[in-house]
Each structure stands twice: as C-alpha cells, then as structure tokens.
Design a protein around this motif. Sequence first.
Motif, PDB file in Angstrom:
ATOM      1  N   ILE A 148       0.758  -1.238   0.138  1.00 53.53           N
ATOM      2  CA  ILE A 148      -0.129  -0.064   0.090  1.00 53.53           C
ATOM      3  C   ILE A 148       0.783   1.370   0.047  1.00 53.53           C
ATOM      4  CG2 ILE A 148      -1.863   1.414   1.218  1.00 53.53           C
ATOM      5  CD1 ILE A 148      -2.553  -1.503   2.663  1.00 53.53           C
TER       6      ILE A 148
ATOM      7  N   ILE B 247      -4.529  -7.807  -0.859  1.00 56.49           N
ATOM      8  CA  ILE B 247      -5.019  -6.391  -0.869  1.00 56.49           C
ATOM      9  C   ILE B 247      -6.343  -6.307  -1.982  1.00 56.49           C
ATOM     10  CG2 ILE B 247      -4.904  -4.051  -1.334  1.00 56.49           C
ATOM     11  CD1 ILE B 247      -1.768  -4.594  -1.218  1.00 56.49           C
TER      12      ILE B 247
ATOM     13  N   VAL C 298      -7.884   1.178  -1.416  1.00 54.60           N
ATOM     14  CA  VAL C 298      -8.054   0.078  -0.746  1.00 54.60           C
ATOM     15  C   VAL C 298      -9.388  -0.289  -0.165  1.00 54.60           C
ATOM     16  CG1 VAL C 298      -6.819  -1.420   1.349  1.00 54.60           C
ATOM     17  CG2 VAL C 298      -5.540  -0.103  -0.177  1.00 54.60           C
TER      18      VAL C 298
ATOM     19  N   PHE D 144      -8.957  -3.868  -3.697  1.00 55.36           N
ATOM     20  CA  PHE D 144      -9.046  -2.688  -3.902  1.00 55.36           C
ATOM     21  C   PHE D 144      -9.743  -2.365  -5.189  1.00 55.36           C
ATOM     22  CE2 PHE D 144      -5.676  -4.485  -6.230  1.00 55.36           C
ATOM     23  CZ  PHE D 144      -5.584  -4.047  -7.418  1.00 55.36           C
TER      24      PHE D 144
END
Length: 195
Positions: free
Chosen positions: A63, A76, A99, A78
């Motif tokens: 990130i 993640i 995110v 997103f």
Amino acid sequence: MPTTDEILTIRMKRLGQVLELYKLSKRGTGIHPFVVGLIGSSSLIEEIRRDLSPKYSVKWGQIISGDKISKEVDIIIFEGKPFYEWENIDYALVPQEQVKAVIEVETDFGTKKLDKYKTLFDELKEFISPQHSFPIYLFFFYNKIENQQIIDAKIKQLKGFGYKDVFILRYVKKEKEERYFEDHWIRFINMIKTL
C-alpha cells in the motif's frame, strides 16, 4: 445438483490441501517457507476472486500513501487500477485511497505470540486515514488448539488489537485427525461477497 453449502465445503477442503506443502517444507524437501506462504496466499486469492464483486481487484502487494510504502501485504482488495502492477506475479502497488480491505494470511493460529499480530496491525494502521479507512482481517490456515474457549479468547484479543475479524480454516492435531471450521469459512466468503 450440489447445494451452495456443499460447494463451499468442497472449496474449503480443496484450499486445505495447500497445507500439505507446508508439511513438506517442514521436512526439508526444498520448499522454502516463503514459497509455501505465497502458494497459500495465492490459493486464497483464487478463492476470493470467485465471490468478489467485479468492481474490485485482489492481489498481494504493498500500500502506498504519499511518500510511505507498506511492508508486503498478503492480500489487498482494491478498487480501480493500481499505481503499478506486475501481472505475471499478481503483485501491485495500491494507493491507500483505493484499498477496500486487507487480509493477512498466516499458517498456524496456535504457535506465534499474539504480540506479533499487534505489531502487524499497527504497521498497517499507519495507512488508514480519517478520509479513508479499510478493515484488516487475519486468515489462518490451521490451528492445533482443541479448547474452544482458548480459541475464542485468542480471537477476542486479536480483534482487540483492531482486526475486523479472524478466520481459521481447519484444526489439525495429528496427520489423520482434522476438522474444518466451516462457520469461519462461510463467514469469510460472506464477508468477501458483501464488500
């Protein structure tokens, strides 16, 4: 025709087979623990993609926020296009404001000290801002603790650190003795579906 629950159970058990690689790595067969972790995370990513809304993407990566970059994050979820991605390895640098959720994947629920998970959460928390926050989850492939009260107490403590939820795939005591935490798996899949 199998029911939805039967299909979820089949998927859960197939994912559980990934743990066989972990056992091989412990026997010194040449599978590096990092590779085992990567295979575990990648297998979980494949399962997530089955239920994730098409408006989201899921990868492992880091990130970014301003001039800060996080440590490697197992999963993640997103929205939009990442800042940069390596498609051949499913790795991305994702701006913090895109995110939707983060999932840290661990092998064994019962062996590590819980302080490690507090540190992990605190590191990721730095990428949550008042303008944009996202939940952080923990997913464990297996657990060797039999006592449900101890399991519940550890999960409560982990949630106290700030984790939105904690999921365990299966209990393993000996090679022939195992059971799956179907309620955790169904809760996990439902969480993915409702993002």
